[in-house]
Design an enzyme around this catalytic site. Structure first.
Site, PDB file in Angstrom:
ATOM      1  N   LYS A 103     -20.660  31.073  47.229  1.00 41.80           N
ATOM      2  CA  LYS A 103     -19.510  30.584  46.865  1.00 41.80           C
ATOM      3  C   LYS A 103     -18.155  30.136  46.013  1.00 41.80           C
ATOM      4  O   LYS A 103     -19.057  30.443  44.450  1.00 41.80           O
ATOM      5  CB  LYS A 103     -20.495  28.870  47.367  1.00 41.80           C
ATOM      6  CG  LYS A 103     -19.893  27.548  46.496  1.00 41.80           C
ATOM      7  CD  LYS A 103     -19.791  26.890  48.594  1.00 41.80           C
ATOM      8  CE  LYS A 103     -18.356  25.916  49.142  1.00 41.80           C
ATOM      9  NZ  LYS A 103     -17.483  26.609  49.090  1.00 41.80           N
ATOM     10  N   LYS A 142     -15.915  34.879  45.413  1.00 40.51           N
ATOM     11  CA  LYS A 142     -14.277  34.253  45.705  1.00 40.51           C
ATOM     12  C   LYS A 142     -13.756  35.505  46.571  1.00 40.51           C
ATOM     13  O   LYS A 142     -14.609  36.643  46.435  1.00 40.51           O
ATOM     14  CB  LYS A 142     -13.771  34.057  43.834  1.00 40.51           C
ATOM     15  CG  LYS A 142     -12.770  34.442  44.039  1.00 40.51           C
ATOM     16  CD  LYS A 142     -12.897  32.607  43.122  1.00 40.51           C
ATOM     17  CE  LYS A 142     -11.386  31.878  43.175  1.00 40.51           C
ATOM     18  NZ  LYS A 142     -11.974  30.283  42.675  1.00 40.51           N
ATOM     19  N   ASP A 166      -7.839  27.707  47.508  1.00 40.41           N
ATOM     20  CA  ASP A 166      -7.702  28.108  45.180  1.00 40.41           C
ATOM     21  C   ASP A 166      -5.690  27.683  44.938  1.00 40.41           C
ATOM     22  O   ASP A 166      -5.557  26.943  46.904  1.00 40.41           O
ATOM     23  CB  ASP A 166      -8.709  29.259  44.904  1.00 40.41           C
ATOM     24  CG  ASP A 166      -8.713  29.189  43.010  1.00 40.41           C
ATOM     25  OD1 ASP A 166      -9.207  28.612  42.727  1.00 40.41           O
ATOM     26  OD2 ASP A 166      -7.433  30.083  42.899  1.00 40.41           O
ATOM     27  N   ASN A 208      -2.943  21.243  44.196  1.00 43.80           N
ATOM     28  CA  ASN A 208      -3.731  20.291  43.989  1.00 43.80           C
ATOM     29  C   ASN A 208      -4.656  19.677  43.291  1.00 43.80           C
ATOM     30  O   ASN A 208      -4.500  18.688  42.821  1.00 43.80           O
ATOM     31  CB  ASN A 208      -4.815  21.279  45.020  1.00 43.80           C
ATOM     32  CG  ASN A 208      -6.476  20.065  44.698  1.00 43.80           C
ATOM     33  OD1 ASN A 208      -7.296  20.435  44.184  1.00 43.80           O
ATOM     34  ND2 ASN A 208      -6.445  19.108  45.721  1.00 43.80           N
TER      35      ASN A 208
HETATM   36  P1  NDP Z   1      -2.140  25.259  44.252  1.00 39.81           P
HETATM   37  O1  NDP Z   1      -1.713  26.039  45.161  1.00 39.81           O
HETATM   38  O2  NDP Z   1      -2.914  23.797  44.253  1.00 39.81           O
HETATM   39  O3  NDP Z   1      -1.021  24.784  42.808  1.00 39.81           O
HETATM   40  C1  NDP Z   1      -1.325  25.782  41.761  1.00 39.81           C
HETATM   41  C2  NDP Z   1      -0.306  24.842  40.526  1.00 39.81           C
HETATM   42  O4  NDP Z   1      -0.059  25.513  39.647  1.00 39.81           O
HETATM   43  C3  NDP Z   1       0.903  25.079  41.346  1.00 39.81           C
HETATM   44  O5  NDP Z   1       1.456  24.482  40.726  1.00 39.81           O
HETATM   45  C4  NDP Z   1       1.817  26.397  41.128  1.00 39.81           C
HETATM   46  O6  NDP Z   1       3.041  27.084  41.074  1.00 39.81           O
HETATM   47  C5  NDP Z   1       1.279  27.036  40.028  1.00 39.81           C
HETATM   48  N1  NDP Z   1       0.787  28.393  39.291  1.00 39.81           N
HETATM   49  C6  NDP Z   1       0.521  29.089  40.482  1.00 39.81           C
HETATM   50  N2  NDP Z   1       0.234  30.313  40.146  1.00 39.81           N
HETATM   51  C7  NDP Z   1       1.024  30.344  38.970  1.00 39.81           C
HETATM   52  C8  NDP Z   1       1.544  31.118  37.509  1.00 39.81           C
HETATM   53  N3  NDP Z   1       1.686  32.276  37.952  1.00 39.81           N
HETATM   54  N4  NDP Z   1       2.429  30.866  36.724  1.00 39.81           N
HETATM   55  C9  NDP Z   1       2.701  29.478  36.814  1.00 39.81           C
HETATM   56  N5  NDP Z   1       2.382  28.547  37.758  1.00 39.81           N
HETATM   57  C10 NDP Z   1       1.920  28.711  38.596  1.00 39.81           C
HETATM   58  O7  NDP Z   1      -3.377  25.635  43.829  1.00 39.81           O
HETATM   59  P2  NDP Z   1      -4.964  25.135  42.494  1.00 39.81           P
HETATM   60  O8  NDP Z   1      -4.516  23.248  42.562  1.00 39.81           O
HETATM   61  O9  NDP Z   1      -5.842  24.637  43.769  1.00 39.81           O
HETATM   62  O10 NDP Z   1      -5.470  25.247  41.606  1.00 39.81           O
HETATM   63  C11 NDP Z   1      -4.949  25.588  40.183  1.00 39.81           C
HETATM   64  C12 NDP Z   1      -5.880  26.147  39.438  1.00 39.81           C
HETATM   65  O11 NDP Z   1      -7.114  25.025  39.724  1.00 39.81           O
HETATM   66  C13 NDP Z   1      -5.926  27.462  40.237  1.00 39.81           C
HETATM   67  O12 NDP Z   1      -6.330  28.503  38.343  1.00 39.81           O
HETATM   68  C14 NDP Z   1      -7.968  27.492  40.251  1.00 39.81           C
HETATM   69  O13 NDP Z   1      -8.685  28.992  40.001  1.00 39.81           O
HETATM   70  C15 NDP Z   1      -8.644  26.524  39.986  1.00 39.81           C
HETATM   71  N6  NDP Z   1      -8.859  25.818  40.273  1.00 39.81           N
HETATM   72  C16 NDP Z   1      -8.565  25.324  41.617  1.00 39.81           C
HETATM   73  C17 NDP Z   1      -9.705  24.618  42.656  1.00 39.81           C
HETATM   74  C18 NDP Z   1      -9.887  24.343  43.653  1.00 39.81           C
HETATM   75  O14 NDP Z   1     -10.407  23.020  44.284  1.00 39.81           O
HETATM   76  N7  NDP Z   1      -8.647  23.899  44.733  1.00 39.81           N
HETATM   77  C19 NDP Z   1     -11.415  24.387  41.858  1.00 39.81           C
HETATM   78  C20 NDP Z   1     -11.554  24.995  40.424  1.00 39.81           C
HETATM   79  C21 NDP Z   1     -10.239  25.144  39.608  1.00 39.81           C
HETATM   80  P3  NDP Z   1       4.407  27.327  42.266  1.00 39.81           P
HETATM   81  O15 NDP Z   1       3.750  26.367  43.676  1.00 39.81           O
HETATM   82  O16 NDP Z   1       5.375  27.509  41.456  1.00 39.81           O
HETATM   83  O17 NDP Z   1       3.365  28.309  42.724  1.00 39.81           O
END
Ligand code: NDP
Length: 458
Positions: free
Chosen positions: A102, A138, A178, A253
């Site tokens: 998962k 993953k 993710d 998210n």
């Molecule tokens: P989203 O794609 O919804 O959002 C990611 C956010 O982070 C965006 O604002 C994006 O900006 C920014 N971002 C992404 N990559 C970079 C980077 N290299 N440098 C700076 N900013 C960056 O992803 P999530 O919110 O789902 O995920 C965010 C984090 O949370 C990740 O680490 C993910 O692994 C973790 N996570 C997510 C879960 C989930 O349920 N969604 C569960 C557990 C962990 P931009 O739009 O400009 O790319």
């Protein structure tokens, strides 16, 4: 009779952990993120091996650092100009000792084997911590969703699933979203899976739309869960979100729903970001604007200041950590808080960090937080709410019924409290009181390791 002292046990355990780490580095060259994740976890397990040599005797570490299966595949698709594009897809099925693999799918140009392996490895322990029957995996692709049309996203995700479907299933491997993979992408992938399989196996993906098997509260779960976790840390110190100033990185998210819950608990979130830069709004971030810009219009965060001219936009996302705050919630990506950023946060009086993203703090940054007695909620505990509710979505799919938003939210809240308690207790038991990095790693590890021993060498 030769007696073994606790010091000798510790020395043997340290040597064992070091030798496994060195072998991982040697066998997985150039995979720095994977090495970093392995180091963080392995170092904190030394006291467990010293106290319970059975884990060394069963070679648990040698086995757990090696994924059960790694799949890498070609994803060809046609863009709107009629040109053939080729991306690379990955699925790492790391450990299925306590349940089906998962873990999410990430679509981002930075995706490579190292990043997927670090995320998959962390996922083993995070999933175990939730107390739910889910193993660790993953996946993702180096596909960049930014600037792509809806049709391009659909064609790419359909091609991706046409290969991935061979390796997944409700009892085998259950992907979710993710970075770069939200409800739209999961919807297209579920459609393609259903078409290829010829049946409605709802439990094959989580994060689905609520009208076709998704769970209420899944969208909010990671962000809400992170705030619930931090709230437990704060309560322990007699603190709370009420009246505090919060900085949240990202505007995806996790960030959006962390901001929402922090606001609900009476905090003022003054900044958020995307990969281009960050906005600072001294009045408190207007979440309705962020949601519309990001969830509906898919625009850049800099557009925020057009609607809120008193706010400021600053190019470059790293500077967000120079804003003084009581609570920092890194919710964007890995290694976004380095040692320097951690020192600035500490100098500005930060009291608590909750990692909404995966591995957002470098090992050096974590050390700075610990040295300065900042409450620190590590990712695998603080952001486990997303996968916990994914497991609840699987449960609802199996039972063919839906729980209400309030029911799922209550279960999420109670899971986050349990994770906090278990991490605190494990840290105390092994002499690391208050260190939730060590506590979470140990609590997550022992459940999986015991299952592996019980199931023999497989
Ligand atoms: P989203 O794609 O919804 O959002 C990611 C956010 O982070 C965006 O604002 C994006 O900006 C920014 N971002 C992404 N990559 C970079 C980077 N290299 N440098 C700076 N900013 C960056 O992803 P999530 O919110 O789902 O995920 C965010 C984090 O949370 C990740 O680490 C993910 O692994 C973790 N996570 C997510 C879960 C989930 O349920 N969604 C569960 C557990 C962990 P931009 O739009 O400009 O790319």
């Amino acid at each position: 009779m030769i007696t073994v002292t606790p010091e000798q046990d510790l020395a043997a355990a340290t040597q064992y952990v070091q030798s496994v780490y060195e072998s991982v580095v040697k066998r997985n060259p150039h995979e720095s993120e994977f090495h970093q994740a392995i180091k963080e976890i392995l170092d904190s397990l030394v006291p467990v091996f010293a106290k319970h040599p059975k884990y060394m005797q069963h070679s648990i570490l040698e086995r757990i650092v090696e994924p059960e299966r790694v799949v890498s595949f070609r994803v060809p698709w046609v863009d709107d100009a009629g040109k053939v594009q080729v991306n690379r897809g990955f699925r790492v099925q790391f450990n299925s000792a306590i349940g089906p693999y998962k873990g999410g799918l990430r679509f981002h140009p930075s995706v490579n084997a190292s990043i997927i392996k670090f995320l998959g490895f962390e996922q083993i322990f995070k999933n175990s911590l939730t107390g739910q029957p889910i193993g660790g995996g993953k996946g993702g692709s180096d596909f960049d969703p930014k600037g792509k049309s809806d049709n391009e996203i659909m064609r790419f995700t359909q091609s991706f699933m046409t290969e991935l479907f061979k390796y997944i299933g409700p009892d085998e491997d259950v992907p979710a979203g993710d970075i770069g993979v939200g409800g739209r992408e999961i919807g297209y992938m579920f459609g393609q899976y259903r078409r290829i399989r010829g049946g409605h196996e709802a439990g094959v993906l989580t994060g689905k739309g609520v009208i076709f098997g998704g769970s209420l509260t899944r969208t909010e779960a990671t962000g809400y869960g992170c705030v619930y976790f931090v709230n437990e840390m704060l309560k322990f110190k007699g603190l709370s979100f009420e009246g505090s100033t919060v900085v949240v990185s990202g505007s995806g998210n996790v960030a959006i729903y962390a901001i929402e819950k922090a606001h609900q608990l009476g905090a003022k979130v003054v900044a958020c970001s995307d990969s281009g830069g960050y906005v600072y709004d001294a009045n408190g971030i207007n979440l309705a604007t962020v949601k519309r810009l990001k969830e509906v219009e898919r625009k850049r965060i800099r557009e925020y200041v057009n609607e809120h001219p008193h706010a400021i936009y600053i190019e470059g996302f790293e500077g967000i950590w120079t804003i003084p705050c009581d609570i920092a919630l890194p919710c964007a990506t890995q290694n976004e808080i380095n040692e320097n950023a951690a020192r600035i946060l500490v100098a500005n009086g930060v009291k608590a960090i909750g990692e909404g993203a995966n591995m957002p703090s470098t090992l050096e940054a974590i050390e700075v937080f610990h040295d300065n007695h900042v409450l620190f909620g590590p990712a695998k505990a603080a952001n486990a709410g997303g996968v916990a509710v994914s497991a609840l979505e699987m449960a609802q799919n199996s039972m063919r019924l839906n729980w209400t938003f309030e029911e799922v939210d209550a279960k999420l809240h109670s899971i986050m409290k349990n994770i906090y308690q278990n991490a605190v207790l494990a840290a105390e038991e092994y002499g690391y009181s208050g260190n939730l990095v060590v506590g979470a790693n140990i609590a997550g590890f022992t459940r999986v390791a015991d299952a592996m021993i019980a199931q023999g060498v497989v």
